[in-house]
Motif scaffolding. Structure first.
Motif, PDB file in Angstrom:
ATOM      1  N   PHE A 366       0.835  -1.194   0.000  1.00 30.13           N
ATOM      2  CA  PHE A 366       0.000   0.000   0.000  1.00 30.13           C
ATOM      3  C   PHE A 366       0.873   1.248   0.000  1.00 30.13           C
ATOM      4  N   ILE A 367       1.861   1.289   0.916  1.00 33.50           N
ATOM      5  CA  ILE A 367       2.738   2.458   1.025  1.00 33.50           C
ATOM      6  C   ILE A 367       3.484   2.682  -0.284  1.00 33.50           C
ATOM      7  N   ALA A 368       4.015   1.596  -0.847  1.00 34.52           N
ATOM      8  CA  ALA A 368       4.752   1.703  -2.100  1.00 34.52           C
ATOM      9  C   ALA A 368       3.841   2.243  -3.204  1.00 34.52           C
ATOM     10  N   ALA A 369       2.606   1.724  -3.254  1.00 33.53           N
ATOM     11  CA  ALA A 369       1.668   2.143  -4.291  1.00 33.53           C
ATOM     12  C   ALA A 369       1.365   3.631  -4.167  1.00 33.53           C
ATOM     13  N   VAL A 370       1.135   4.104  -2.931  1.00 36.37           N
ATOM     14  CA  VAL A 370       0.817   5.516  -2.736  1.00 36.37           C
ATOM     15  C   VAL A 370       2.031   6.370  -3.095  1.00 36.37           C
ATOM     16  N   LYS A 374       0.910   8.030  -6.319  1.00 38.71           N
ATOM     17  CA  LYS A 374       0.220   9.127  -5.627  1.00 38.71           C
ATOM     18  C   LYS A 374      -1.257   8.775  -5.365  1.00 38.71           C
ATOM     19  N   LEU A 375      -2.152   9.641  -5.846  1.00 36.38           N
ATOM     20  CA  LEU A 375      -3.570   9.481  -5.515  1.00 36.38           C
ATOM     21  C   LEU A 375      -4.130   8.152  -5.996  1.00 36.38           C
ATOM     22  N   TRP A 376      -3.704   7.755  -7.212  1.00 34.04           N
ATOM     23  CA  TRP A 376      -4.221   6.499  -7.762  1.00 34.04           C
ATOM     24  C   TRP A 376      -3.816   5.304  -6.902  1.00 34.04           C
ATOM     25  N   GLY A 377      -2.678   5.468  -6.229  1.00 37.49           N
ATOM     26  CA  GLY A 377      -2.192   4.390  -5.377  1.00 37.49           C
ATOM     27  C   GLY A 377      -3.175   4.040  -4.277  1.00 37.49           C
ATOM     28  N   LEU A 378      -4.005   5.029  -3.910  1.00 40.20           N
ATOM     29  CA  LEU A 378      -4.995   4.784  -2.853  1.00 40.20           C
ATOM     30  C   LEU A 378      -5.943   3.644  -3.225  1.00 40.20           C
ATOM     31  N   LEU A 379      -6.056   3.402  -4.532  1.00 39.34           N
ATOM     32  CA  LEU A 379      -6.927   2.312  -4.980  1.00 39.34           C
ATOM     33  C   LEU A 379      -6.507   0.974  -4.377  1.00 39.34           C
ATOM     34  N   SER A 380      -5.201   0.891  -4.054  1.00 38.20           N
ATOM     35  CA  SER A 380      -4.705  -0.391  -3.536  1.00 38.20           C
ATOM     36  C   SER A 380      -5.294  -0.699  -2.163  1.00 38.20           C
ATOM     37  N   ILE A 381      -6.102   0.206  -1.654  1.00 40.18           N
ATOM     38  CA  ILE A 381      -6.796  -0.047  -0.387  1.00 40.18           C
ATOM     39  C   ILE A 381      -7.693  -1.279  -0.510  1.00 40.18           C
ATOM     40  N   VAL A 382      -8.061  -1.585  -1.759  1.00 39.15           N
ATOM     41  CA  VAL A 382      -8.865  -2.789  -2.005  1.00 39.15           C
ATOM     42  C   VAL A 382      -8.141  -4.025  -1.474  1.00 39.15           C
ATOM     43  N   LEU A 383      -6.806  -3.972  -1.544  1.00 36.52           N
ATOM     44  CA  LEU A 383      -6.008  -5.110  -1.080  1.00 36.52           C
ATOM     45  C   LEU A 383      -6.349  -5.470   0.361  1.00 36.52           C
ATOM     46  N   PHE A 384      -6.640  -4.443   1.174  1.00 32.01           N
ATOM     47  CA  PHE A 384      -6.966  -4.706   2.574  1.00 32.01           C
ATOM     48  C   PHE A 384      -8.237  -5.533   2.684  1.00 32.01           C
ATOM     49  N   LEU A 385      -9.162  -5.248   1.763  1.00 31.49           N
ATOM     50  CA  LEU A 385     -10.405  -6.012   1.744  1.00 31.49           C
ATOM     51  C   LEU A 385     -10.102  -7.483   1.470  1.00 31.49           C
ATOM     52  N   PHE A 386      -9.254  -7.720   0.430  1.00 29.75           N
ATOM     53  CA  PHE A 386      -8.889  -9.095   0.088  1.00 29.75           C
ATOM     54  C   PHE A 386      -8.202  -9.778   1.257  1.00 29.75           C
ATOM     55  N   SER A 387      -7.223  -9.067   1.856  1.00 31.39           N
ATOM     56  CA  SER A 387      -6.475  -9.692   2.941  1.00 31.39           C
ATOM     57  C   SER A 387      -7.411  -9.960   4.116  1.00 31.39           C
ATOM     58  N   GLY A 388      -8.399  -9.077   4.298  1.00 32.97           N
ATOM     59  CA  GLY A 388      -9.373  -9.281   5.367  1.00 32.97           C
ATOM     60  C   GLY A 388     -10.176 -10.557   5.149  1.00 32.97           C
TER      61      GLY A 388
END
Lengths: 483, 158
Positions: A366-370, A374-388
């Motif tokens: 997530f940090i690397a993506a952001v 930049k802003l588009w990297g925030l999309l990787s927040i979806v990953l948290f959903l998957f990991s959840g």
């Protein structure tokens, strides 16, 4: 007992192909990364031919130098090109003989014989006769069996039966084969191979002009593209499907008094023999694609196999059957039972720990993506959903149970696994408790069993501390309670 | 909690501190390199400071704290039927090895252990190896004989 014999000449050819197969990686690497300069082409071509010829020569020489004979209760082999090697295997050290038939073997009625020995020295645990006739192979098998029987009769009073009784435990049905193939992960492999292959063809396919065409097509309609992509996927899927079906066709499990014999394959027939007393554990795996169908695959973890060849240590027993039917199919054929049990689950307070562990893996991404996008990297927040979701499944699937002398552990990596093992097959047991677990009265358990030359472990993390102690107590041989 | 009874030799502390000190020297040299580089290329001041902090912290952790915690935690017990080990700094790990699963026992000794008259005992099963570090030499020898005798009695297939 017999004169020394050569293998069938076809073994020179199989040797040649085997060597060639090992060379394919450097060749492909050369093709991919090699120079595109035209002057190099001739060298490349000539060099390739020279290499192939040398390999062929070595294959033939190896065949000429290899001889075997049965003599004085031993299988004696002599081979080696530069260094002459002699290998004598006493019959009573031979655990099993496995026959397999490759595509090259079949037209000539030949088999490849793998001799599995009880050697503990790892690399030497097996010997191979690459190609001999079926009659010859059967003769060897009978000779060895007879020699062993007379030996057994001399040492013990018990009479060993001459005719080995074979029971067919399981034979794959067409429906199961189809289900197995459709849910196998082979599609991904074929697809990536296809992509890699296409990307190397830009010398031959005029992509640039093709792109221009594509542009036109896009203006004509996206539909065509979609159809093309879909057809590509369908093709890859079909290839994988047929591949798996050919590989697992006629999958049959037989049982004799002392061993399990598994055979499979349409073009290439393979057979593997597992002595019952080498079985260490049984593992049932349910992958995500198969779970909805209630399907699972069953593996035997055995002490056989060697360092070089790990094939013998984890053997597929049932490729795709209904989970509820496993116990019925296997019955009491194996020393280990595989019932569908209510497992002891994890306490609720373990779940947050699973969630945190799952997210910790995603945080760096997530940090690397952001940082990069930049802003588009925030999309990787979806990953948290998957990991959840994944963490929840891991938490939900973890469990254990003890049935008399048997410990059963259930856990999920990507695939949900259930490991069944007898107490006397568990080599050692670990009880672990971190500072954070201690605060929540949780612990982790690992039980290690022998698999080939190494160890495999079944671990459940964040089990109720009292239950962990209970398992520990169960495993302890001393009357004095360790806790 | 009813832990295993026997401790390993207290000289283990000195051995571990020595090995910790060796690695600290290497870290200190690297830190020195970073400091001199940053003075040559005039890097921001926090870089050499970080180097010094890391070096000092390393000494504290690997020469003082970790060996102490490790030694305090290390316990073992050899019973007729099984061997029990306890180890770990942040994660306490207790291991049970049944005697009937033991295949062989080794003792070994590097130069550092030899200097302190210590030896390490390795207990091997068919699949795993378990280590009891830094026992007095005679004790290690006795333990090896004791375990191999018990393991022979409890012979059985894998």
């Amino acid at each position: 007992m017999s004169n020394s014999k050569r293998l069938h000449p076809i073994s020179a050819v199989t040797n040649f192909f085997k060597q060639l197969k090992e060379l394919i990686v450097p060749f492909v690497a050369f093709f991919v990364f090699g120079t595109r300069a035209s002057e190099g082409d001739l060298w490349f071509f000539g060099g390739s031919i020279a290499v192939v010829l040398v390999v062929l020569g070595i294959g033939v020489l190896n065949w000429l130098r290899f001889s075997y004979r049965l003599e004085e209760g031993e299988l004696r082999m002599e081979y080696g090109l530069l260094v002459r090697k002699k290998r004598y295997i006493p019959f009573d050290r031979i655990q099993s003989l496995d026959f397999s038939e490759g595509i090259l073997h079949r037209p000539f009625g030949l088999v490849k014989v793998k001799v599995e020995t009880a050697g503990s020295s790892g690399a030497d645990a097996e010997a191979v006769l690459t190609a001999i006739t079926k009659e010859e192979a059967n003769w060897i098998k009978e000779t060895i069996a007879q020699a062993k029987n007379t030996l057994a009769e001399e040492t013990m009073d018990t009479k060993v039966e001459d005719i080995v009784e074979e029971n067919v435990i399981y034979k794959i049905s067409f429906k199961e084969l189809l289900l197995l193939a459709t849910t196998s992960g082979g599609v991904g492999v074929v697809l990536s191979a296809l992509v890699a292959f296409l990307s190397q063809l830009d010398d031959f396919i005029p992509y640039e002009s093709a792109y221009r065409e594509v542009e036109k097509m896009i203006s004509n309609g996206v539909v065509i593209i979609a159809v093309l992509v879909f057809l590509g996927f369908l093709f890859a899927w079909m290839v994988a499907l047929i591949g798996t079906m050919v590989k697992y066709a006629q999958f049959t499990v037989k049982k004799t008094e002392r061993e399990i014999i598994i055979s499979r394959g349409l073009l290439e027939k393979r057979q593997i023999t597992i002595p019952l007393n080498r079985i260490q554990a049984v593992r049932i795996s349910e992958n995500i694609l198969r779970q909805p169908f209630g399907l699972c695959s069953v593996h035997i973890i055995s002490a056989g196999g060697s360092v070089r060849n790990t094939e013998g240590s984890k053997v597929m027993l049932l490729p795709a059957v209904k989970r509820v039917e496993v116990a019925t199919i296997l019955g009491d054929h194996l020393p280990i039972s595989t019932p569908v049990l209510p497992f002891n689950k994890l306490p609720k307070r373990a779940f947050p720990r699973y969630l945190i562990r799952g997210s910790l893996m995603v945080v760096p991404v997530f940090i690397a993506a952001v940082a990069i996008f930049k802003l588009w990297g925030l999309l990787s927040i979806v990953l948290f959903l998957f990991s959840g979701i994944w963490s929840y499944l891991k938490y939900k699937d973890a469990g254990w149970s003890i049935e008399g002398q048997q410990l059963n552990i259930q856990y999920r990596s990507l695939i949900k696994n259930t490991l069944f093992m007898k107490k006397h097959n568990v080599q050692s047991l670990d009880y672990k408790e971190s500072i954070f677990q201690k605060r929540k009265n949780l612990a982790s358990m690992t039980s290690l069993i022998k698999s080939g030359m190494g160890a495999v472990g079944g671990t459940i993390v964040d089990i109720e501390k009292e239950e962990a102690k209970e398992i520990y107590q169960w495993y302890s041989y001393s009357r004095k309670a360790p806790f | 909690m009813n832990e295993p009874q026997k401790r390993i030799s207290d000289k283990a502390l000195s051995v571990w501190r020595m090995t910790g000190a060796f690695s600290s020297v290497i870290v200190a040299i690297m830190a020195g390199g970073v400091i001199s580089l940053s003075s040559i290329f005039s890097w921001p001041v926090w870089i050499p400071i970080a180097g010094i902090v890391v070096a000092i912290l390393h000494v504290y952790l690997y020469v003082y704290l970790f060996p102490l915690l490790r030694w305090k935690r290390w316990r073992y017990e050899v019973r007729e039927q099984e061997i029990e080990l306890q180890q770990g700094i942040f994660v306490v790990k207790r291991t049970l090895v049944p005697m009937i699963r033991v295949q062989h026992v080794d003792t070994r000794q590097g130069p550092l252990l030899k200097k302190y008259g210590l030896a390490t005992v390795d207990v091997s099963t068919a699949a795993t190896v378990h280590e009891i570090p830094a026992l007095p030499m005679e004790e290690a020898e006795e333990l090896r004989l004791f375990i191999s005798r018990l393991a022979r009695v409890a012979d059985e297939d894998v």
